[in-house]
Scaffold this motif. Sequence first.
Motif, PDB file in Angstrom:
ATOM      1  N   ALA A  83       1.716   9.362  -5.374  1.00  0.00           N
ATOM      2  CA  ALA A  83       2.133  11.063  -4.829  1.00  0.00           C
ATOM      3  C   ALA A  83       3.019  11.275  -5.869  1.00  0.00           C
ATOM      4  CB  ALA A  83       2.663  11.014  -3.711  1.00  0.00           C
TER       5      ALA A  83
ATOM      6  N   MET B 169      -2.085  11.914   1.334  1.00  0.00           N
ATOM      7  CA  MET B 169      -2.953  11.232   1.270  1.00  0.00           C
ATOM      8  C   MET B 169      -3.093   9.814   1.576  1.00  0.00           C
ATOM      9  SD  MET B 169      -1.333   9.949  -3.154  1.00  0.00           S
ATOM     10  CE  MET B 169      -2.376  11.087  -3.905  1.00  0.00           C
ATOM     11  N   LEU B 170      -1.444   9.321   2.605  1.00  0.00           N
ATOM     12  CA  LEU B 170      -1.919   8.494   3.965  1.00  0.00           C
ATOM     13  C   LEU B 170      -3.411   8.941   4.774  1.00  0.00           C
ATOM     14  CD1 LEU B 170      -0.127   5.813   4.263  1.00  0.00           C
ATOM     15  CD2 LEU B 170       1.278   7.553   6.281  1.00  0.00           C
TER      16      LEU B 170
ATOM     17  N   VAL C  18      -6.717   3.451  -2.512  1.00  0.00           N
ATOM     18  CA  VAL C  18      -5.307   3.508  -2.975  1.00  0.00           C
ATOM     19  C   VAL C  18      -5.662   2.734  -4.577  1.00  0.00           C
ATOM     20  CG1 VAL C  18      -3.185   3.090  -2.702  1.00  0.00           C
ATOM     21  CG2 VAL C  18      -4.415   3.561  -0.747  1.00  0.00           C
TER      22      VAL C  18
ATOM     23  N   GLY D  12       1.260  -0.925  -0.123  1.00  0.00           N
ATOM     24  CA  GLY D  12       0.110   0.281  -0.261  1.00  0.00           C
ATOM     25  C   GLY D  12       1.316   1.040  -0.152  1.00  0.00           C
ATOM     26  N   SER D  13       1.691   1.479   0.757  1.00  0.00           N
ATOM     27  CA  SER D  13       3.180   2.938   0.851  1.00  0.00           C
ATOM     28  C   SER D  13       3.880   2.412  -0.500  1.00  0.00           C
ATOM     29  CB  SER D  13       3.727   2.312   1.852  1.00  0.00           C
ATOM     30  OG  SER D  13       4.112   1.735   1.760  1.00  0.00           O
TER      31      SER D  13
ATOM     32  N   PHE E 223       2.810  12.592  -1.017  1.00  0.00           N
ATOM     33  CA  PHE E 223       2.132  11.082   0.452  1.00  0.00           C
ATOM     34  C   PHE E 223       1.743  11.002   1.688  1.00  0.00           C
ATOM     35  CE2 PHE E 223       3.751   7.642   2.959  1.00  0.00           C
ATOM     36  CZ  PHE E 223       3.910   6.730   2.120  1.00  0.00           C
TER      37      PHE E 223
ATOM     38  N   TYR F  47      -5.202   3.732  -7.795  1.00  0.00           N
ATOM     39  CA  TYR F  47      -3.684   3.076  -8.609  1.00  0.00           C
ATOM     40  C   TYR F  47      -4.077   2.415  -9.824  1.00  0.00           C
ATOM     41  CZ  TYR F  47       1.017  -0.196  -8.362  1.00  0.00           C
ATOM     42  OH  TYR F  47       1.909  -0.571  -9.514  1.00  0.00           O
TER      43      TYR F  47
ATOM     44  N   PHE G 203      -9.385   8.127   0.538  1.00  0.00           N
ATOM     45  CA  PHE G 203      -8.857   8.091  -0.641  1.00  0.00           C
ATOM     46  C   PHE G 203      -8.362   6.376  -1.162  1.00  0.00           C
ATOM     47  CE2 PHE G 203      -4.204   7.613  -2.990  1.00  0.00           C
ATOM     48  CZ  PHE G 203      -4.985   8.852  -3.443  1.00  0.00           C
TER      49      PHE G 203
ATOM     50  N   LEU H 157       0.982   4.439  -2.710  1.00  0.00           N
ATOM     51  CA  LEU H 157       1.048   5.823  -2.753  1.00  0.00           C
ATOM     52  C   LEU H 157       2.267   6.292  -2.666  1.00  0.00           C
ATOM     53  CD1 LEU H 157      -0.430   5.912   1.201  1.00  0.00           C
ATOM     54  CD2 LEU H 157      -1.844   6.382  -1.014  1.00  0.00           C
TER      55      LEU H 157
END
Length: 256
Positions: free
Chosen positions: A97, A187-188, A195, A89-90, A184, A199, A193, A93
């Motif tokens: 970003a 969004m986190l 993701v 997930g990161s 970033f 994506y 949001f 993100l």
Amino acid sequence: MLLSAEEIEEQLKKLNMIIPVRYYDAIGSTNSAAKLVHDETDKHYLVVAGRQTQGRGRNGRSFQSEFGGGYFSFTFSLGAEDVTTQLCGSVMLAVLAVRSVMEEYGVDCSIKWPNDVLCGGRKLCGILSEVVYDRDFPDYMVIGIGINVNNPLTGIEDIATSTLIETGRKLPVAEVVARIVRRFFEMLSDKDFEVMTEYRKCCATLGKNVRVTSPDEEFYGVAEDLDEKGMLVVRTQSGQRRVVSCGDVSIRDVLS
Ligand code: BTN
């Protein structure tokens, strides 16, 4: 021109973001430095380098990092979710970003699963995310981003591009870095949001014929979808459904 911690902090402040910055004109890898700084201070820093002498990419590859690019890493605490989900997930993100900030500069990008930002099929940016363990427990995450801004692309001109090439002008690296970090974390922290939905919209790998290679095997198939963790679902030539983890394979598009 060289950057400085003050300049980057100033850019972050303009975006209403306060995060301590360590800047090095040259360092091995900002991911490794971010871990050291975190372990020394127990604080989350943004670590930025003018250039890296041992820039690291995925799967043990190196990442060319000459002066003029944006090379930076930051750490943040893990949440309660499963670690693989947070890791994937990161990365997603971070990729989103970068893509969103690039849009602000007029650079149109697509995503190559899992972690490459491309322009016209050439790589603009790579992302390396790592989970740091304390004894056997996942402790925190490091996200490292390397974006080609005004740097030369020595010997990799065929496969890489930069914002300088794409726009014909030099962009301010401190501002680019600050905007990406800000986006970033924005969004986190945005619980609404989506993701995965965002994506999927810009992932150029989906629907393509791919070759999946890992240390143990190689197979061909069509990249059908992402699963709930962000792993790539590939339908092989023999009709098998294979789920590919972002950690241990490389994907090559074989047909577009
Ligand atoms: C990849 O393309 O495989 C990932 C490349 C990630 C490069 C960045 S540059 C900043 C940070 N420090 C590193 O050593 N690697 C990441």
